[in-house]
Motif scaffolding. Structure first.
Motif, PDB file in Angstrom:
ATOM      1  N   VAL A  24       0.839  -1.203   0.000  1.00 12.36           N
ATOM      2  CA  VAL A  24       0.000   0.000   0.000  1.00 12.36           C
ATOM      3  C   VAL A  24       0.877   1.258   0.000  1.00 12.36           C
ATOM      4  O   VAL A  24       0.650   2.189  -0.780  1.00 12.36           O
ATOM      5  N   GLU A  25       1.876   1.304   0.867  1.00 13.71           N
ATOM      6  CA  GLU A  25       2.749   2.484   0.943  1.00 13.71           C
ATOM      7  C   GLU A  25       3.517   2.686  -0.349  1.00 13.71           C
ATOM      8  O   GLU A  25       3.676   3.824  -0.826  1.00 13.71           O
ATOM      9  N   HIS A  58      -5.348  13.155  -1.035  1.00 13.96           N
ATOM     10  CA  HIS A  58      -6.651  13.398  -0.421  1.00 13.96           C
ATOM     11  C   HIS A  58      -7.795  12.742  -1.220  1.00 13.96           C
ATOM     12  O   HIS A  58      -8.912  12.623  -0.717  1.00 13.96           O
ATOM     13  N   ARG A  59      -7.500  12.355  -2.464  1.00 14.76           N
ATOM     14  CA  ARG A  59      -8.530  11.726  -3.300  1.00 14.76           C
ATOM     15  C   ARG A  59      -8.480  10.201  -3.236  1.00 14.76           C
ATOM     16  O   ARG A  59      -9.196   9.525  -3.977  1.00 14.76           O
ATOM     17  N   LEU A  60      -7.630   9.655  -2.377  1.00 15.44           N
ATOM     18  CA  LEU A  60      -7.549   8.208  -2.218  1.00 15.44           C
ATOM     19  C   LEU A  60      -8.675   7.754  -1.291  1.00 15.44           C
ATOM     20  O   LEU A  60      -8.702   8.091  -0.110  1.00 15.44           O
ATOM     21  N   LEU A  61      -9.618   6.986  -1.834  1.00 19.14           N
ATOM     22  CA  LEU A  61     -10.826   6.613  -1.087  1.00 19.14           C
ATOM     23  C   LEU A  61     -10.573   5.521  -0.057  1.00 19.14           C
ATOM     24  O   LEU A  61     -11.267   5.465   0.961  1.00 19.14           O
ATOM     25  N   GLY A  62      -9.614   4.646  -0.317  1.00 19.83           N
ATOM     26  CA  GLY A  62      -9.365   3.559   0.615  1.00 19.83           C
ATOM     27  C   GLY A  62      -8.761   2.359  -0.085  1.00 19.83           C
ATOM     28  O   GLY A  62      -8.298   2.440  -1.222  1.00 19.83           O
ATOM     29  N   VAL A  63      -8.788   1.250   0.628  1.00 17.33           N
ATOM     30  CA  VAL A  63      -8.184   0.000   0.161  1.00 17.33           C
ATOM     31  C   VAL A  63      -9.254  -1.082   0.110  1.00 17.33           C
ATOM     32  O   VAL A  63     -10.060  -1.213   1.037  1.00 17.33           O
ATOM     33  N   LEU A 111      -5.584  -4.518   8.962  1.00 18.30           N
ATOM     34  CA  LEU A 111      -4.953  -3.771   7.874  1.00 18.30           C
ATOM     35  C   LEU A 111      -5.279  -2.283   7.985  1.00 18.30           C
ATOM     36  O   LEU A 111      -4.437  -1.420   7.693  1.00 18.30           O
ATOM     37  N   GLU A 112      -6.498  -1.989   8.401  1.00 14.33           N
ATOM     38  CA  GLU A 112      -6.903  -0.592   8.575  1.00 14.33           C
ATOM     39  C   GLU A 112      -6.026   0.110   9.619  1.00 14.33           C
ATOM     40  O   GLU A 112      -5.648   1.279   9.449  1.00 14.33           O
ATOM     41  N   VAL A 156      -2.560   0.809   7.737  1.00 18.16           N
ATOM     42  CA  VAL A 156      -2.466   1.754   6.617  1.00 18.16           C
ATOM     43  C   VAL A 156      -3.165   3.078   6.898  1.00 18.16           C
ATOM     44  O   VAL A 156      -3.072   4.016   6.096  1.00 18.16           O
ATOM     45  N   LYS A 157      -3.916   3.154   8.000  1.00 19.75           N
ATOM     46  CA  LYS A 157      -4.550   4.402   8.434  1.00 19.75           C
ATOM     47  C   LYS A 157      -5.529   4.959   7.401  1.00 19.75           C
ATOM     48  O   LYS A 157      -5.566   6.159   7.132  1.00 19.75           O
ATOM     49  N   MET A 158      -6.303   4.086   6.803  1.00 18.64           N
ATOM     50  CA  MET A 158      -7.371   4.496   5.883  1.00 18.64           C
ATOM     51  C   MET A 158      -8.413   3.392   5.834  1.00 18.64           C
ATOM     52  O   MET A 158      -8.142   2.269   6.269  1.00 18.64           O
TER      53      MET A 158
END
Length: 400
Positions: A130-131, A142-147, A180-181, A184-186
């Motif tokens: 992810v990183e 800021h436009r990254l909605l998530g995983v 995982l959340e 990755v903090k999202m």
């Protein structure tokens, strides 16, 4: 008995916003007037939502178009750069990730080897993927909605805890999404691979714009599952395990299945069985090109698999049409594209439909996304689907 909740009008704006996005995604480019006609929303409501979506970069205007009469119109389209999403997939020896834009186009891809894909070893690798994806392509974070993550197997209530998929031992009762959340903090959404692939097909594939279809997912590593959209809603069942179609019995007293029953669909049409018939023992080690080359050669093994697979699949398609009355049934999955086409070509004649005089605009069976990227692209579609798909449940007040 589940309580019936009332209407939550405070959430109507959120719902209408999703309806506008869906209209443009499915039919666009559209003018404000066209959106109002399609959605039955007032012109002022549409104008307000379109302005908000334009400020959020989710919609982008085109050049004004002059009409023979009246004011020029401005068509609006989905802005591919308006949002991004990450999709993850974990296999027996690799962890893969893709970064996609709002149109589903892949902007970055990363693969990492995982010797033993148990949670202790795999979770740090997935976090690193992810990183690395966030660094691999220049975009507004800021436009990254998530995983989104696609995993084989069944899930506990909530669809987050894996219940020991046979292809990935060691994940029983492990809270994949939550863990995982935290790393990755999202937001992280986890689905079984068949449901994720069905969502990807509806957003970006042949099922785009369809309200009711069944997606049959043939996993390259073995097994078959189904994702279902009914009247525009993703149907997941009372415990989020709808679609375990591979374990319906198509041959009473037939071949023994890993689930303990005999004659399950999995034992006749799954890719694992196909490769057994063809004598291919090292599928995981073959590239997609090498596997396709072996399939193109065909041979007695392939013909023997097709001969015993076609009737159980016809029977299953007949059952799905009778039970759910879908607009079409989509065949897809991480199965080799050439093998999928060989199977689809053998299906005709299908069983006579319940209403043989009804003329449909769609084929009864269609081929959707196939190949090794199917599940991971479906995973990447999960956050986009969550943010943009109309959800009628948001209009209901929470009970209790």
């Amino acid at each position: 008995m589940k309580a019936i909740s009332g209407t939550n009008l405070e959430q109507a704006k959120s719902h209408n916003r999703r309806v506008v996005i869906e209209a443009v995604r499915t039919h666009g480019p559209l003018s404000r007037a066209a959106i109002a006609r399609m959605t039955a929303l007032t012109a002022q409501t549409v104008s307000n939502i379109v302005e908000e979506l334009e400020r959020s970069h989710l919609l982008v205007p085109a050049e004004a178009q002059k009409l023979a009469r009246g004011q020029p119109i401005i068509p609006y389209s989905i802005n591919p750069a308006g949002a991004y999403s990450i999709g993850l997939e974990l296999g027996r020896q690799r962890a893969s990730g893709v970064l996609t834009d709002l149109s589903g186009a892949v902007r970055a891809r990363i693969e990492r080897h995982v010797e033993h894909p148990d949670p202790q070893e795999a979770m740090p690798v997935l976090q690193a993927v992810v990183e690395d994806l966030k660094q691999a392509f220049a975009f507004d974070r800021h436009r990254l909605l998530g995983v989104g993550m696609a995993l084989p197997g069944r899930y506990a209530d909530g669809g987050i805890t894996s219940l020991s998929p046979k292809s990935l031992p060691g994940w029983q009762d492990f809270p994949v999404g939550h863990e995982l959340e935290q790393r990755v903090k999202m937001p992280v959404l986890v689905e079984n691979d068949a449901t994720a692939a069905a969502i990807g097909e509806r957003l970006h594939g042949v099922a785009r714009g369809l309200s009711s279809f069944v997606y049959l997912f043939l996993a390259g590593g073995g097994g078959i599952g189904a994702g279902m959209f009914l009247d525009g809603h993703l149907y997941k069942g009372s415990r989020n395990n709808a679609g375990e179609i591979g374990h319906i019995i198509v041959e009473p007293h037939g071949k023994l299945c890993s689930c303990g029953k005999r004659g399950c669909l999995d034992r006749y049409i799954s890719p694992t069985v196909a490769y057994e018939f063809m004598g291919i023992a090292n599928v995981e080690e073959l590239s997609s090109d090498d596997l396709d080359a072996l399939i193109v050669k065909g041979g007695d093994g392939l013909d023997a698999w097709l001969d015993q697979a076609v009737q159980p699949l016809r029977q299953t398609l007949d059952f799905l049409e009778l039970a759910f009355d879908p607009q079409t049934i989509v065949l897809g999955g991480s199965l080799s594209t050439s093998l999928m086409r060989r199977l689809a070509e053998r299906l005709e004649p299908l069983h006579v439909p319940i209403d043989p005089n009804r003329k449909g605009s769609l084929p009864r069976v269609m081929i959707g996304m196939t190949g090794k990227d199917t599940a991971i692209l479906g995973a990447a579609a999960l956050p986009i689907f969550s943010e943009t798909n109309p959800r009628f449940d948001v209009l209901q007040k929470p009970v209790g």
